[in-house]
Design a protein around this motif. Structure first.
Motif, PDB file in Angstrom:
ATOM      1  N   ASP A 212       5.250   3.831  11.167  1.00 49.67           N
ATOM      2  CA  ASP A 212       3.893   4.084  11.656  1.00 49.67           C
ATOM      3  C   ASP A 212       2.994   4.712  10.589  1.00 49.67           C
ATOM      4  OD1 ASP A 212       4.981   6.611  11.505  1.00 49.67           O
ATOM      5  OD2 ASP A 212       4.654   7.127  13.614  1.00 49.67           O
ATOM      6  N   LEU A 213       3.431   4.662   9.331  1.00 52.10           N
ATOM      7  CA  LEU A 213       2.651   5.251   8.243  1.00 52.10           C
ATOM      8  C   LEU A 213       1.322   4.520   8.081  1.00 52.10           C
ATOM      9  CD1 LEU A 213       2.666   7.340   5.917  1.00 52.10           C
ATOM     10  CD2 LEU A 213       3.654   5.548   4.462  1.00 52.10           C
ATOM     11  N   VAL A 214       0.245   5.274   8.034  1.00 49.06           N
ATOM     12  CA  VAL A 214      -1.090   4.727   7.785  1.00 49.06           C
ATOM     13  C   VAL A 214      -1.297   4.690   6.280  1.00 49.06           C
ATOM     14  CG1 VAL A 214      -3.566   5.087   8.092  1.00 49.06           C
ATOM     15  CG2 VAL A 214      -1.974   5.594   9.970  1.00 49.06           C
ATOM     16  N   MET A 215      -1.550   3.492   5.752  1.00 47.09           N
ATOM     17  CA  MET A 215      -1.615   3.339   4.301  1.00 47.09           C
ATOM     18  C   MET A 215      -2.954   2.761   3.858  1.00 47.09           C
ATOM     19  SD  MET A 215       2.167   1.928   3.277  1.00 47.09           S
ATOM     20  CE  MET A 215       1.923   2.393   1.563  1.00 47.09           C
ATOM     21  N   ASP A 216      -3.607   3.463   2.969  1.00 44.18           N
ATOM     22  CA  ASP A 216      -4.689   2.933   2.137  1.00 44.18           C
ATOM     23  C   ASP A 216      -4.527   3.678   0.821  1.00 44.18           C
ATOM     24  OD1 ASP A 216      -6.826   1.611   1.110  1.00 44.18           O
ATOM     25  OD2 ASP A 216      -8.272   2.254   2.642  1.00 44.18           O
ATOM     26  N   VAL A 217      -3.464   3.303   0.097  1.00 39.49           N
ATOM     27  CA  VAL A 217      -2.891   4.127  -0.951  1.00 39.49           C
ATOM     28  C   VAL A 217      -2.934   3.415  -2.297  1.00 39.49           C
ATOM     29  CG1 VAL A 217      -0.837   5.403  -1.694  1.00 39.49           C
ATOM     30  CG2 VAL A 217      -1.328   5.142   0.749  1.00 39.49           C
ATOM     31  N   SER A 218      -3.348   4.151  -3.330  1.00 35.00           N
ATOM     32  CA  SER A 218      -3.290   3.664  -4.704  1.00 35.00           C
ATOM     33  C   SER A 218      -2.044   4.232  -5.372  1.00 35.00           C
ATOM     34  CB  SER A 218      -4.523   4.100  -5.493  1.00 35.00           C
ATOM     35  OG  SER A 218      -5.710   3.607  -4.925  1.00 35.00           O
ATOM     36  N   PHE A 219      -1.171   3.356  -5.857  1.00 35.31           N
ATOM     37  CA  PHE A 219       0.046   3.764  -6.548  1.00 35.31           C
ATOM     38  C   PHE A 219      -0.137   3.588  -8.051  1.00 35.31           C
ATOM     39  CE2 PHE A 219       1.525   2.698  -2.315  1.00 35.31           C
ATOM     40  CZ  PHE A 219       2.475   3.666  -2.046  1.00 35.31           C
ATOM     41  N   LYS A 252      -2.165  -1.941 -13.845  1.00 35.51           N
ATOM     42  CA  LYS A 252      -1.503  -0.651 -13.964  1.00 35.51           C
ATOM     43  C   LYS A 252      -1.412   0.106 -12.636  1.00 35.51           C
ATOM     44  CE  LYS A 252      -3.111  -0.292 -18.740  1.00 35.51           C
ATOM     45  NZ  LYS A 252      -1.800  -0.719 -19.291  1.00 35.51           N
ATOM     46  N   TYR A 253      -1.935  -0.483 -11.564  1.00 33.89           N
ATOM     47  CA  TYR A 253      -1.950   0.179 -10.248  1.00 33.89           C
ATOM     48  C   TYR A 253      -1.754  -0.867  -9.154  1.00 33.89           C
ATOM     49  CZ  TYR A 253      -4.059   3.961 -12.940  1.00 33.89           C
ATOM     50  OH  TYR A 253      -4.295   4.920 -13.877  1.00 33.89           O
ATOM     51  N   TRP A 254      -1.234  -0.403  -8.021  1.00 32.72           N
ATOM     52  CA  TRP A 254      -1.186  -1.208  -6.799  1.00 32.72           C
ATOM     53  C   TRP A 254      -1.905  -0.448  -5.695  1.00 32.72           C
ATOM     54  CZ3 TRP A 254       0.417  -6.115  -6.593  1.00 32.72           C
ATOM     55  CH2 TRP A 254       1.355  -6.579  -7.525  1.00 32.72           C
ATOM     56  N   GLN A 255      -2.740  -1.152  -4.940  1.00 31.46           N
ATOM     57  CA  GLN A 255      -3.350  -0.605  -3.725  1.00 31.46           C
ATOM     58  C   GLN A 255      -2.684  -1.280  -2.530  1.00 31.46           C
ATOM     59  OE1 GLN A 255      -5.923   1.694  -3.781  1.00 31.46           O
ATOM     60  NE2 GLN A 255      -6.224   1.851  -1.571  1.00 31.46           N
ATOM     61  N   ILE A 273      -2.227  -6.296  -0.331  1.00 32.14           N
ATOM     62  CA  ILE A 273      -1.480  -5.924  -1.534  1.00 32.14           C
ATOM     63  C   ILE A 273      -2.351  -6.284  -2.722  1.00 32.14           C
ATOM     64  CG2 ILE A 273       0.639  -6.256  -2.859  1.00 32.14           C
ATOM     65  CD1 ILE A 273       2.010  -7.096  -0.265  1.00 32.14           C
ATOM     66  N   GLU A 274      -2.875  -5.258  -3.391  1.00 38.49           N
ATOM     67  CA  GLU A 274      -3.928  -5.459  -4.383  1.00 38.49           C
ATOM     68  C   GLU A 274      -3.493  -4.941  -5.759  1.00 38.49           C
ATOM     69  OE1 GLU A 274      -7.515  -3.559  -2.728  1.00 38.49           O
ATOM     70  OE2 GLU A 274      -6.372  -3.465  -0.856  1.00 38.49           O
ATOM     71  N   PRO A 275      -3.212  -5.832  -6.715  1.00 31.37           N
ATOM     72  CA  PRO A 275      -2.966  -5.360  -8.072  1.00 31.37           C
ATOM     73  C   PRO A 275      -4.292  -4.956  -8.721  1.00 31.37           C
ATOM     74  CG  PRO A 275      -2.911  -7.754  -8.014  1.00 31.37           C
ATOM     75  CD  PRO A 275      -3.121  -7.293  -6.596  1.00 31.37           C
ATOM     76  N   MET A 276      -4.336  -3.784  -9.339  1.00 30.44           N
ATOM     77  CA  MET A 276      -5.574  -3.276  -9.928  1.00 30.44           C
ATOM     78  C   MET A 276      -5.350  -2.927 -11.397  1.00 30.44           C
ATOM     79  SD  MET A 276      -7.200  -0.773  -6.977  1.00 30.44           S
ATOM     80  CE  MET A 276      -5.992   0.534  -7.250  1.00 30.44           C
ATOM     81  N   THR A 277      -6.349  -3.224 -12.225  1.00 36.07           N
ATOM     82  CA  THR A 277      -6.252  -2.852 -13.632  1.00 36.07           C
ATOM     83  C   THR A 277      -6.560  -1.380 -13.851  1.00 36.07           C
ATOM     84  OG1 THR A 277      -8.572  -3.422 -14.068  1.00 36.07           O
ATOM     85  CG2 THR A 277      -6.925  -5.172 -14.360  1.00 36.07           C
TER      86      THR A 277
END
Length: 306
Positions: A212-219, A252-255, A273-277
């Motif tokens: 049930d984790l709510v995620m809008d997370v930048s890794f 270098k990041y995943w959202q 699933i968003e790969p971000m520079t």
């Protein structure tokens, strides 16, 4: 005389090979559909529907958010429109609602192009070219950009596909994200720090259920293999079904977004699933910001396999 009303997303370009089919649309150069056989891998949308919640969009010349839409670059101040007014942010770039043009097309691949004009808030002229291709290996996307301006230009890039495993609830999906840190956000989803994920509810370095984790997370601090590839996987715990989103070493990041703020039938139906520079707010912080020299050509690739 009968008038023809065009669909909201404009021209539809379909590509197909080895049971893989994708549809790219004129408005935004958006990936609207991707399926393998009769399985809808992408949680897309209809041709006459506005892209919901940025589904399939290209996020350029910056991904994510810029605080107050304000930044300084090489001694000059710039103010962007606040496209997320509730949080007083500029969000997801400048290309989403413009008409892209067809550059090249074959049965299994298509290249679309957009001339981003210099404008208030972003006074640089760029040419963007996106090549989409399907094959037995999946869907691949190669993004190119050229800085046509006589001055350096700030640049960041991401994409916003929602992926799904039909019949598997988001809570039950096994998620693997090779990120050692996450961005600690404020109430405007802007970074105020970077914290390790080890031992926390955000540690997906080994695959486990989202629950049930709510995620809008930048890794961040993401792992790449020897070939420079990083991958995020969603999997069905009851079978061998999975979807992998991969990206090259420019990213270098995943959202990861679990769709909790969406409404109606799209609520928590799929995972973006968003790969971000670069991370959110990089135009202000300079963190992993790409600087394109005059005439510089930049390219990066990512894709989906199932």
């Amino acid at each position: 005389m009968t008038s023809v009303v065009p669909v909201k997303t404009g021209t539809q370009w379909a590509i197909e090979a080895d049971g893989h089919r994708a549809v790219v649309v004129e408005v935004g150069g958006v990936l609207r559909h991707y399926s393998v056989g009769d399985v809808q891998v992408l949680d897309g949308f209809e041709a006459d529907e506005l892209s919901p919640a940025s589904a399939g969009q290209i996020l350029a010349p910056w991904p994510n958010r810029i605080r107050d839409g304000y930044y300084e670059f090489e001694g000059q101040a710039h103010q962007l429109p606040l496209t997320e007014p509730a949080r007083h942010n500029a969000i997801h770039g400048l290309t989403n609602w413009s008409r892209w043009t067809l550059a090249e097309q074959s049965a299994d691949a298509i290249t679309v192009e957009y001339e981003l004009p210099a404008q208030v808030g972003y006074p640089w002229w760029l040419t963007l070219r996106t090549r989409w291709q399907v094959s037995a290996a999946g869907l691949s996307c190669t993004q190119e950009v050229v800085n046509n301006s006589p001055a350096n230009a700030p640049w960041g890039y991401s994409v916003h596909p929602y992926l799904q495993l039909p019949g598997v609830a988001v809570d039950d999906i096994l998620l693997h994200v090779p990120g050692k840190t996450r961005i600690q956000p404020d109430n405007r989803l802007l970074p105020i720090g970077y914290v390790p994920v080890a031992g926390t509810e955000y540690d997906f370095t080994s695959a486990r259920k989202i629950g049930d984790l709510v995620m809008d997370v930048s890794f961040g601090e993401i792992e790449h293999d020897a070939a420079g590839i990083t991958e995020v996987t969603i999997a069905d715990p009851g079978s061998d079904r999975k979807v992998v989103v991969w990206a090259d070493d420019k990213f270098k990041y995943w959202q990861i977004f679990s769709g909790d703020t969406l409404h109606g039938e799209r609520f928590r139906r799929s995972v973006a699933i968003e790969p971000m520079t670069c991370p959110p707010d990089s135009f202000r912080t300079g963190r992993d910001l790409i600087v394109l020299a005059p005439g510089e050509h930049w390219t990066a690739s990512w894709g989906i396999r199932s």
